[in-house]
Design a protein around this motif. Structure first.
Motif, PDB file in Angstrom:
ATOM      1  N   ASN A 190     -19.774   3.737 -19.807  1.00 51.55           N
ATOM      2  CA  ASN A 190     -19.063   2.591 -19.356  1.00 51.55           C
ATOM      3  C   ASN A 190     -19.390   2.088 -17.808  1.00 51.55           C
ATOM      4  OD1 ASN A 190     -17.220   2.580 -21.538  1.00 51.55           O
ATOM      5  ND2 ASN A 190     -15.948   4.114 -20.579  1.00 51.55           N
ATOM      6  N   LYS A 191     -20.253   2.764 -17.389  1.00 48.61           N
ATOM      7  CA  LYS A 191     -20.662   2.489 -15.909  1.00 48.61           C
ATOM      8  C   LYS A 191     -22.167   1.719 -15.997  1.00 48.61           C
ATOM      9  CE  LYS A 191     -20.396   5.239 -12.638  1.00 48.61           C
ATOM     10  NZ  LYS A 191     -20.732   6.514 -11.621  1.00 48.61           N
ATOM     11  N   ALA A 192     -22.099   0.821 -15.084  1.00 51.67           N
ATOM     12  CA  ALA A 192     -23.608  -0.059 -14.951  1.00 51.67           C
ATOM     13  C   ALA A 192     -24.440   0.497 -14.048  1.00 51.67           C
ATOM     14  CB  ALA A 192     -23.202  -1.577 -14.703  1.00 51.67           C
ATOM     15  N   VAL A 193     -23.842   1.341 -13.033  1.00 51.45           N
ATOM     16  CA  VAL A 193     -24.596   1.896 -11.948  1.00 51.45           C
ATOM     17  C   VAL A 193     -24.416   3.307 -11.985  1.00 51.45           C
ATOM     18  CG1 VAL A 193     -25.133   2.252  -9.423  1.00 51.45           C
ATOM     19  CG2 VAL A 193     -24.456   0.001 -10.501  1.00 51.45           C
ATOM     20  N   LEU A 194     -25.755   4.202 -11.872  1.00 52.22           N
ATOM     21  CA  LEU A 194     -25.419   5.801 -12.195  1.00 52.22           C
ATOM     22  C   LEU A 194     -25.966   6.382 -11.170  1.00 52.22           C
ATOM     23  CD1 LEU A 194     -26.691   5.809 -15.869  1.00 52.22           C
ATOM     24  CD2 LEU A 194     -24.431   5.696 -15.053  1.00 52.22           C
ATOM     25  N   THR A 195     -25.618   7.531 -10.741  1.00 53.94           N
ATOM     26  CA  THR A 195     -26.059   8.598  -9.691  1.00 53.94           C
ATOM     27  C   THR A 195     -27.094   9.183 -10.302  1.00 53.94           C
ATOM     28  OG1 THR A 195     -24.572  10.366 -10.213  1.00 53.94           O
ATOM     29  CG2 THR A 195     -23.792   8.708  -8.562  1.00 53.94           C
ATOM     30  N   PHE A 224     -35.235   2.713  -9.331  1.00 55.23           N
ATOM     31  CA  PHE A 224     -34.164   3.004  -8.630  1.00 55.23           C
ATOM     32  C   PHE A 224     -33.656   2.206  -7.569  1.00 55.23           C
ATOM     33  CE2 PHE A 224     -37.498   5.310  -6.558  1.00 55.23           C
ATOM     34  CZ  PHE A 224     -37.157   5.318  -5.334  1.00 55.23           C
ATOM     35  N   TYR A 225     -32.446   2.584  -6.782  1.00 53.26           N
ATOM     36  CA  TYR A 225     -31.989   1.727  -5.424  1.00 53.26           C
ATOM     37  C   TYR A 225     -31.489   2.841  -4.674  1.00 53.26           C
ATOM     38  CZ  TYR A 225     -32.057  -2.047  -8.929  1.00 53.26           C
ATOM     39  OH  TYR A 225     -32.789  -3.126  -9.871  1.00 53.26           O
ATOM     40  N   LYS A 226     -31.725   2.384  -3.377  1.00 53.82           N
ATOM     41  CA  LYS A 226     -31.320   3.267  -2.344  1.00 53.82           C
ATOM     42  C   LYS A 226     -31.115   2.459  -1.088  1.00 53.82           C
ATOM     43  CE  LYS A 226     -33.760   7.150  -0.219  1.00 53.82           C
ATOM     44  NZ  LYS A 226     -34.939   8.044   0.003  1.00 53.82           N
ATOM     45  N   PRO A 227     -29.466   1.867  -1.418  1.00 55.70           N
ATOM     46  CA  PRO A 227     -29.129   0.800  -0.411  1.00 55.70           C
ATOM     47  C   PRO A 227     -28.928   1.522   0.955  1.00 55.70           C
ATOM     48  CG  PRO A 227     -27.349   1.347  -2.158  1.00 55.70           C
ATOM     49  CD  PRO A 227     -28.631   1.945  -2.530  1.00 55.70           C
ATOM     50  N   LEU A 228     -28.279   2.579   1.165  1.00 56.65           N
ATOM     51  CA  LEU A 228     -28.032   2.974   2.551  1.00 56.65           C
ATOM     52  C   LEU A 228     -29.247   3.710   3.102  1.00 56.65           C
ATOM     53  CD1 LEU A 228     -24.257   3.745   1.990  1.00 56.65           C
ATOM     54  CD2 LEU A 228     -25.440   1.955   2.618  1.00 56.65           C
ATOM     55  N   GLY A 229     -30.242   4.123   2.154  1.00 55.30           N
ATOM     56  CA  GLY A 229     -31.280   5.063   2.764  1.00 55.30           C
ATOM     57  C   GLY A 229     -31.233   6.267   2.380  1.00 55.30           C
ATOM     58  N   LYS A 230     -30.343   6.688   1.718  1.00 52.73           N
ATOM     59  CA  LYS A 230     -30.161   8.242   1.464  1.00 52.73           C
ATOM     60  C   LYS A 230     -29.568   8.494  -0.088  1.00 52.73           C
ATOM     61  CE  LYS A 230     -28.301  12.232   3.390  1.00 52.73           C
ATOM     62  NZ  LYS A 230     -27.287  12.784   4.450  1.00 52.73           N
ATOM     63  N   VAL A 231     -28.735   7.531  -0.567  1.00 48.53           N
ATOM     64  CA  VAL A 231     -28.510   8.058  -1.825  1.00 48.53           C
ATOM     65  C   VAL A 231     -28.955   7.374  -2.625  1.00 48.53           C
ATOM     66  CG1 VAL A 231     -26.164   8.099  -3.328  1.00 48.53           C
ATOM     67  CG2 VAL A 231     -25.906   8.678  -0.912  1.00 48.53           C
ATOM     68  N   LEU A 232     -29.365   7.734  -3.940  1.00 55.75           N
ATOM     69  CA  LEU A 232     -30.086   7.110  -4.944  1.00 55.75           C
ATOM     70  C   LEU A 232     -29.142   6.729  -5.946  1.00 55.75           C
ATOM     71  CD1 LEU A 232     -33.102   9.611  -5.491  1.00 55.75           C
ATOM     72  CD2 LEU A 232     -32.956   7.191  -4.173  1.00 55.75           C
ATOM     73  N   TYR A 233     -29.404   5.202  -6.323  1.00 54.77           N
ATOM     74  CA  TYR A 233     -28.502   4.921  -7.688  1.00 54.77           C
ATOM     75  C   TYR A 233     -29.497   4.228  -8.611  1.00 54.77           C
ATOM     76  CZ  TYR A 233     -24.529   5.068  -4.243  1.00 54.77           C
ATOM     77  OH  TYR A 233     -23.568   5.605  -3.300  1.00 54.77           O
ATOM     78  N   PHE A 234     -29.030   4.195  -9.844  1.00 53.60           N
ATOM     79  CA  PHE A 234     -29.728   3.714 -10.971  1.00 53.60           C
ATOM     80  C   PHE A 234     -28.922   2.675 -11.829  1.00 53.60           C
ATOM     81  CE2 PHE A 234     -31.092   7.785  -9.635  1.00 53.60           C
ATOM     82  CZ  PHE A 234     -32.563   8.057  -9.886  1.00 53.60           C
ATOM     83  N   SER A 235     -29.821   1.483 -12.232  1.00 50.32           N
ATOM     84  CA  SER A 235     -29.129   0.823 -13.250  1.00 50.32           C
ATOM     85  C   SER A 235     -29.045   1.282 -14.581  1.00 50.32           C
ATOM     86  CB  SER A 235     -30.005  -0.549 -13.033  1.00 50.32           C
ATOM     87  OG  SER A 235     -29.600  -1.557 -14.233  1.00 50.32           O
ATOM     88  N   LYS A 236     -28.053   1.329 -15.234  1.00 49.07           N
ATOM     89  CA  LYS A 236     -28.183   1.769 -16.466  1.00 49.07           C
ATOM     90  C   LYS A 236     -29.059   1.079 -17.485  1.00 49.07           C
ATOM     91  CE  LYS A 236     -25.334   3.263 -20.341  1.00 49.07           C
ATOM     92  NZ  LYS A 236     -24.096   3.510 -21.038  1.00 49.07           N
ATOM     93  N   LYS A 237     -28.825  -0.215 -17.437  1.00 44.92           N
ATOM     94  CA  LYS A 237     -29.788  -0.979 -18.332  1.00 44.92           C
ATOM     95  C   LYS A 237     -31.143  -0.562 -17.929  1.00 44.92           C
ATOM     96  CE  LYS A 237     -30.602  -5.815 -19.500  1.00 44.92           C
ATOM     97  NZ  LYS A 237     -30.384  -7.204 -19.135  1.00 44.92           N
ATOM     98  N   GLU A 238     -31.483  -0.617 -16.866  1.00 44.66           N
ATOM     99  CA  GLU A 238     -33.038  -0.268 -16.449  1.00 44.66           C
ATOM    100  C   GLU A 238     -33.487   1.096 -16.905  1.00 44.66           C
ATOM    101  OE1 GLU A 238     -33.261  -1.069 -12.219  1.00 44.66           O
ATOM    102  OE2 GLU A 238     -33.517  -3.269 -12.504  1.00 44.66           O
TER     103      GLU A 238
END
Length: 96
Positions: free
Chosen positions: A20-25, A51-65
């Motif tokens: 159900n989430k669009a953004v994953l850890t 992947f995405y690293k908006p704050l320079g530390k924690v990684l996030y991933f787009s579920k679709k990607e």
């Protein structure tokens, strides 16, 4: 509730969260793909998974990607290849 039932319920909850989430850890990507968290980090360091690293530390991933990435480098079945070969031959007959 015994340990097996509790573990099963926890697995269903994790599946529901990932579905159900669009953004994953990284942990959720590991659960979603079946790949180890260490391997996920290896892929990110080699820039082989989006992947995405908006704050320079924690990684996030787009579920679709991640889903699109998982479906790259597809291998066609023998039946698909035979069908494409037949279509090619029929559409590209050489006139004598």
């Amino acid at each position: 509730m015994n340990d097996l039932e509790l573990k099963d319920q926890l697995n269903r909850i994790e599946d529901a969260l990932c579905n159900n989430k669009a953004v994953l850890t990284a942990d959720e990507v590991s659960l979603f793909t079946g790949l180890s968290k260490k391997y996920i980090y290896t892929l990110t360091s080699k820039k082989q998974i989006p992947f995405y690293k908006p704050l320079g530390k924690v990684l996030y991933f787009s579920k679709k990607e991640v889903e699109e990435w998982m479906l790259t480098n597809g291998v066609k079945s023998s039946q698909q290849l035979a069908s494409e070969a037949t279509s090619y031959i029929l559409n590209n007959k050489i006139s004598k």
